[in-house]
Design a protein around this motif. Sequence first.
Motif, PDB file in Angstrom:
ATOM      1  N   LYS A 187       0.835  -1.211   0.157  1.00  0.00           N
ATOM      2  CA  LYS A 187       0.289  -0.150  -0.362  1.00  0.00           C
ATOM      3  C   LYS A 187       0.743   1.353  -0.088  1.00  0.00           C
ATOM      4  O   LYS A 187       0.841   1.836   1.092  1.00  0.00           O
ATOM      5  N   PHE A 188       1.613   1.759  -1.286  1.00  0.00           N
ATOM      6  CA  PHE A 188       2.763   2.682  -1.192  1.00  0.00           C
ATOM      7  C   PHE A 188       1.629   3.809  -0.961  1.00  0.00           C
ATOM      8  O   PHE A 188       0.480   3.632  -1.079  1.00  0.00           O
ATOM      9  N   LYS A 189       2.170   5.327  -0.546  1.00  0.00           N
ATOM     10  CA  LYS A 189       0.858   5.938  -0.837  1.00  0.00           C
ATOM     11  C   LYS A 189       0.733   6.791  -2.090  1.00  0.00           C
ATOM     12  O   LYS A 189      -0.094   7.158  -2.167  1.00  0.00           O
ATOM     13  N   ASN A 190       1.301   6.711  -2.988  1.00  0.00           N
ATOM     14  CA  ASN A 190       1.487   7.407  -4.409  1.00  0.00           C
ATOM     15  C   ASN A 190       1.761   5.929  -5.387  1.00  0.00           C
ATOM     16  O   ASN A 190       1.755   5.728  -6.006  1.00  0.00           O
ATOM     17  N   GLY A 191       1.309   4.981  -4.408  1.00  0.00           N
ATOM     18  CA  GLY A 191       1.202   4.083  -6.176  1.00  0.00           C
ATOM     19  C   GLY A 191       0.525   3.957  -6.838  1.00  0.00           C
ATOM     20  O   GLY A 191       1.224   3.601  -8.375  1.00  0.00           O
ATOM     21  N   HIS A 192      -0.589   4.280  -6.369  1.00  0.00           N
ATOM     22  CA  HIS A 192      -1.646   4.788  -7.623  1.00  0.00           C
ATOM     23  C   HIS A 192      -1.062   5.341  -8.540  1.00  0.00           C
ATOM     24  O   HIS A 192      -1.549   5.487 -10.270  1.00  0.00           O
ATOM     25  N   LYS A 193      -0.526   6.669  -8.253  1.00  0.00           N
ATOM     26  CA  LYS A 193      -0.009   7.571  -9.245  1.00  0.00           C
ATOM     27  C   LYS A 193       1.054   7.055 -10.144  1.00  0.00           C
ATOM     28  O   LYS A 193       1.411   7.128 -11.337  1.00  0.00           O
ATOM     29  N   TYR A 194       1.644   6.275  -9.695  1.00  0.00           N
ATOM     30  CA  TYR A 194       3.150   5.434 -10.430  1.00  0.00           C
ATOM     31  C   TYR A 194       2.142   4.222 -11.213  1.00  0.00           C
ATOM     32  O   TYR A 194       2.690   4.094 -12.297  1.00  0.00           O
ATOM     33  N   LEU A 195       1.433   3.529 -10.881  1.00  0.00           N
ATOM     34  CA  LEU A 195       0.867   2.882 -11.395  1.00  0.00           C
ATOM     35  C   LEU A 195      -0.371   3.355 -13.165  1.00  0.00           C
ATOM     36  O   LEU A 195      -0.570   2.767 -13.753  1.00  0.00           O
ATOM     37  N   LEU A 196      -0.789   4.717 -12.113  1.00  0.00           N
ATOM     38  CA  LEU A 196      -1.057   5.064 -13.221  1.00  0.00           C
ATOM     39  C   LEU A 196      -0.301   5.590 -14.782  1.00  0.00           C
ATOM     40  O   LEU A 196      -0.302   5.547 -15.795  1.00  0.00           O
ATOM     41  N   ALA A 197       0.575   6.244 -14.374  1.00  0.00           N
ATOM     42  CA  ALA A 197       2.266   6.842 -15.066  1.00  0.00           C
ATOM     43  C   ALA A 197       2.474   5.554 -15.828  1.00  0.00           C
ATOM     44  O   ALA A 197       2.729   5.491 -16.983  1.00  0.00           O
ATOM     45  N   LEU A 198       2.441   4.109 -15.606  1.00  0.00           N
ATOM     46  CA  LEU A 198       3.967   3.357 -15.843  1.00  0.00           C
ATOM     47  C   LEU A 198       1.893   2.746 -16.999  1.00  0.00           C
ATOM     48  O   LEU A 198       2.249   2.262 -18.297  1.00  0.00           O
ATOM     49  N   PHE A 199       1.176   2.377 -16.966  1.00  0.00           N
ATOM     50  CA  PHE A 199      -0.496   2.865 -17.677  1.00  0.00           C
ATOM     51  C   PHE A 199      -0.684   3.546 -19.153  1.00  0.00           C
ATOM     52  O   PHE A 199      -0.405   2.784 -19.647  1.00  0.00           O
ATOM     53  N   ILE A 200      -0.637   4.641 -18.634  1.00  0.00           N
ATOM     54  CA  ILE A 200      -0.569   6.097 -19.550  1.00  0.00           C
ATOM     55  C   ILE A 200       0.550   5.597 -20.682  1.00  0.00           C
ATOM     56  O   ILE A 200       1.334   4.930 -21.981  1.00  0.00           O
ATOM     57  N   ILE A 201       2.179   5.132 -19.793  1.00  0.00           N
ATOM     58  CA  ILE A 201       3.683   4.582 -20.879  1.00  0.00           C
ATOM     59  C   ILE A 201       2.596   3.986 -21.705  1.00  0.00           C
ATOM     60  O   ILE A 201       3.302   3.790 -22.895  1.00  0.00           O
ATOM     61  N   ASN A 202       2.454   2.729 -20.885  1.00  0.00           N
ATOM     62  CA  ASN A 202       1.888   1.534 -21.807  1.00  0.00           C
ATOM     63  C   ASN A 202       0.816   1.632 -23.375  1.00  0.00           C
ATOM     64  O   ASN A 202       2.021   1.269 -24.236  1.00  0.00           O
ATOM     65  N   ILE A 203       0.044   2.780 -22.780  1.00  0.00           N
ATOM     66  CA  ILE A 203      -0.948   2.811 -23.567  1.00  0.00           C
ATOM     67  C   ILE A 203      -0.003   3.768 -24.612  1.00  0.00           C
ATOM     68  O   ILE A 203      -0.007   3.006 -26.364  1.00  0.00           O
ATOM     69  N   LEU A 204       0.814   4.432 -24.355  1.00  0.00           N
ATOM     70  CA  LEU A 204       1.291   4.689 -25.740  1.00  0.00           C
ATOM     71  C   LEU A 204       2.393   4.195 -26.725  1.00  0.00           C
ATOM     72  O   LEU A 204       2.353   4.200 -27.781  1.00  0.00           O
ATOM     73  N   ILE A 205       3.248   3.548 -25.678  1.00  0.00           N
ATOM     74  CA  ILE A 205       4.257   2.045 -26.210  1.00  0.00           C
ATOM     75  C   ILE A 205       3.096   1.272 -27.264  1.00  0.00           C
ATOM     76  O   ILE A 205       3.423   1.193 -28.446  1.00  0.00           O
ATOM     77  N   ILE A 206       2.067   0.770 -26.567  1.00  0.00           N
ATOM     78  CA  ILE A 206       1.585  -0.109 -27.860  1.00  0.00           C
ATOM     79  C   ILE A 206       0.728   0.707 -28.726  1.00  0.00           C
ATOM     80  O   ILE A 206       0.223  -0.063 -30.084  1.00  0.00           O
ATOM     81  N   ILE A 207       0.269   1.713 -28.435  1.00  0.00           N
ATOM     82  CA  ILE A 207      -0.633   2.771 -30.077  1.00  0.00           C
ATOM     83  C   ILE A 207       0.132   2.348 -31.299  1.00  0.00           C
ATOM     84  O   ILE A 207       0.644   2.474 -32.068  1.00  0.00           O
ATOM     85  N   THR A 208       1.711   2.726 -30.171  1.00  0.00           N
ATOM     86  CA  THR A 208       2.720   3.143 -31.735  1.00  0.00           C
ATOM     87  C   THR A 208       3.338   2.379 -32.198  1.00  0.00           C
ATOM     88  O   THR A 208       3.340   2.500 -33.211  1.00  0.00           O
ATOM     89  N   ASN A 209       3.304   1.112 -31.258  1.00  0.00           N
ATOM     90  CA  ASN A 209       3.704   0.063 -31.602  1.00  0.00           C
ATOM     91  C   ASN A 209       2.886  -0.041 -33.292  1.00  0.00           C
ATOM     92  O   ASN A 209       3.573  -1.110 -33.846  1.00  0.00           O
ATOM     93  N   TYR A 210       1.379   0.015 -32.826  1.00  0.00           N
ATOM     94  CA  TYR A 210       0.248  -0.681 -33.423  1.00  0.00           C
ATOM     95  C   TYR A 210       0.870   0.292 -34.758  1.00  0.00           C
ATOM     96  O   TYR A 210       0.261  -0.560 -35.588  1.00  0.00           O
ATOM     97  N   ILE A 211       0.367   1.184 -34.575  1.00  0.00           N
ATOM     98  CA  ILE A 211       0.825   2.440 -36.426  1.00  0.00           C
ATOM     99  C   ILE A 211       2.157   1.916 -36.635  1.00  0.00           C
ATOM    100  O   ILE A 211       2.070   1.974 -38.367  1.00  0.00           O
ATOM    101  N   ASN A 212       2.752   2.442 -36.562  1.00  0.00           N
ATOM    102  CA  ASN A 212       4.629   1.932 -37.153  1.00  0.00           C
ATOM    103  C   ASN A 212       4.229   0.154 -37.933  1.00  0.00           C
ATOM    104  O   ASN A 212       4.549   0.394 -38.655  1.00  0.00           O
ATOM    105  N   LYS A 213       3.111  -0.333 -37.436  1.00  0.00           N
ATOM    106  CA  LYS A 213       3.520  -1.861 -38.424  1.00  0.00           C
ATOM    107  C   LYS A 213       2.358  -2.288 -39.512  1.00  0.00           C
ATOM    108  O   LYS A 213       2.523  -2.122 -39.962  1.00  0.00           O
ATOM    109  N   PHE A 214       1.755  -0.785 -39.608  1.00  0.00           N
ATOM    110  CA  PHE A 214       0.865  -0.128 -40.783  1.00  0.00           C
ATOM    111  C   PHE A 214       1.483   0.725 -41.067  1.00  0.00           C
ATOM    112  O   PHE A 214       1.385   1.470 -43.112  1.00  0.00           O
ATOM    113  N   ILE A 215       2.621   1.165 -41.411  1.00  0.00           N
ATOM    114  CA  ILE A 215       3.509   2.900 -41.761  1.00  0.00           C
ATOM    115  C   ILE A 215       4.140   1.245 -42.964  1.00  0.00           C
ATOM    116  O   ILE A 215       4.823   0.458 -42.411  1.00  0.00           O
TER     117      ILE A 215
END
Length: 93
Positions: free
Chosen positions: A65-93
């Motif tokens: 139960k880290f004090k700011n654990g939810h913020k770290y998780l949200l940041a990692l989630f956003i980074i993952n989404i950006l990487i996944i979408i960027t990679n997906y777009i690159n597949k079609f280019i």
Amino acid sequence: MSSLEDYMLPCLNKKLFGIDCLGCGMQRSIALIIQGDFKAAFVMYPAIYTIILMLFVLALHLKFKFKNGHKYLLALFIINILIIITNYINKFI
């Protein structure tokens, strides 16, 4: 002797529509990590390591139960989404 690929689920999106989904390559990437081929795993699915990191942080946060654990998780989630979408777009280019 069977390999890990014999037990992988097929991509329904690819089977029905003939195009990759956002998660295509993740199972094979995990199999490559298990086999020790870390570079090939990254090439197969670039978000694999940040997803593993996010799951590790999630497990630690649930346990300690880290004090700011939810913020770290949200940041990692956003980074993952950006990487996944960027990679997906690159597949079609």
